[in-house]
Design an enzyme around this catalytic site. Structure first.
Site: not given
Ligand code: GUN
Length: 376
Positions: A95-96, A340, A271, A194, A221, A92
């Site tokens: 951004g989050y 588990h 995820d 988004q 988002g 990732d």
């Molecule tokens: N993980 C969960 N939601 C988001 C998202 O909107 N953007 C990013 N980059 N990772 C995320």
């Protein structure tokens, strides 16, 4: 990267496919265990592979950039070499995390300035340097730099933020397409839809993201506090626009019920920290429903954690023993519970895939959603 659609469910929009990467194939729908800092917390790579049967894991740009840092990762030859995971990795973009973890932060057109949650130092993430960082980490699938808006979010901000995310995407694509992988295998970039909980913004965003024609697409988002029905409404609108011949990844989702409902709407990849984070607090997801292993009722229950699930830890250890370990704050508790729960999540998506292949997904899903939400 290549995606082959193998089957679609006749009574829902569920799909079964195969994503091919240079580190091997991923059969979809798939759940990706989260390995934030280069490790799926409390789980060995051997367990991930042999017991859990994970096909791809996640890493986080934000955490890996701060620690161990790009220097060490590059010297190691990338994250696969560093942590010994030789199957696909997705990172990732940060951004989050920039929005959920960093202290004070300033969002500008150029990028985001924020303070490290480790030492308070000031850092800058831009679409360009986040692409470079993910090239250096060496993930097979890398994510565009975006802003994940909170819930609730007013319309004006959601629109402005989405438009900036789209402009950032163009910069991500320009940088990504003008640089090379560092370690000899291919990397691919997924853009992120988004638009908060506004249908018209989601439609606009999905159309924009689809027009970039990348090899896979993500939906961000969501699962940020909105009601589940609202999440499903957004997923459905977006999946109906994103191309059918590319994998669709719903970020940060979710509970077993959320996963099954979103598979029914056409999502291929998921995820979430839920199975590992909740495991450490004693919440187990089982084939019979949800178990809070801390409860007194399990104190003398010497049956396996989940006989029907199978797998080593779920059949070898008893509920009473795991409850004892959790109450004694033993490290082994977190290990057993995490293995588990992840085994269960991977089992769940594998079952879903089989049901799609059999053409029986929708009825099975309706039955499973009820069962899996039961608290035992
Ligand atoms: N993980 C969960 N939601 C988001 C998202 O909107 N953007 C990013 N980059 N990772 C995320």
């Amino acid at each position: 990267m290549q995606f082959n659609l193998v089957a679609t469910d006749p009574q829902s929009k569920a799909r079964a496919g195969v994503v091919q990467t240079d580190h091997g194939a991923i059969e979809t729908p798939i759940f990706m265990p989260v390995g934030t800092a280069g490790t799926v917390k409390a789980v060995h790579q051997r367990e991930l592979k042999e017991d859990i049967k994970a096909e791809i894991i996640l890493g986080n740009t934000y955490h890996l950039y701060l620690r161990p840092g790009l220097d060490i990762l590059e010297q190691a030859g990338g994250l696969h070499k560093f942590n010994g995971w030789d199957r696909p990795i997705l990172t990732d973009s940060g951004g989050y995390q920039v929005f959920s973890l960093a202290g004070t932060r300033k969002i500008k057109e150029e990028g985001v300035k924020f303070k490290s949650h480790i030492d308070g130092s000031t850092l800058n993430f831009t679409p360009e340097n986040v692409m470079d960082t993910q090239r250096t980490i060496g993930a097979d699938i890398i994510m565009a730099f975006d802003e994940c808006t909170p819930y609730p979010c007013d319309y004006t901000y959601a629109k402005q933020s989405m438009e900036r995310t789209h402009r950032w995407l163009q910069r991500c694509v320009d940088r990504f397409d003008s640089t090379e992988p560092k370690y000899g295998y291919n990397q691919t970039l997924f853009p992120i839809v988004q638009g908060s909980t506004y249908k018209d913004l989601r439609i606009q965003s999905a159309e924009t993201i689809a027009s970039f024609g990348r090899e896979g697409n993500a939906i961000g988002g969501l699962s940020v506090g909105e009601p589940a029905e609202m999440m499903y409404e957004m997923t459905e609108v977006v999946c109906d626009i994103l191309p059918k011949d590319k994998p669709r990844y719903l970020m940060g989702v979710g509970t077993p019920a959320n996963i099954l409902e979103n598979i029914a709407l056409g999502v291929d990849m998921f995820d979430c920290v839920l199975p590992t984070r909740n495991a450490r607090n004693g919440m187990l997801f089982t084939t019979q429903g949800i178990v809070n292993i801390k409860n007194k009722k399990w104190a003398d229950d010497f049956s396996p954690i989940d006989a029907e699930l199978g797998g080593y830890v779920s059949t070898f250890y008893t509920k009473a023993y795991l409850r004892h370990l959790i109450h004694s704050t033993e490290y082994l508790a977190g290990q057993i519970a995490s293995v588990h729960n992840l085994t269960f999540f991977l089992w769940l998506v594998k079952q879903a895939r089989q049901q799609i292949l059999n053409g029986t997904f929708r009825d099975w899903k309706d039955m499973m959603v009820k069962k899996l939400m039961t608290r035992l």
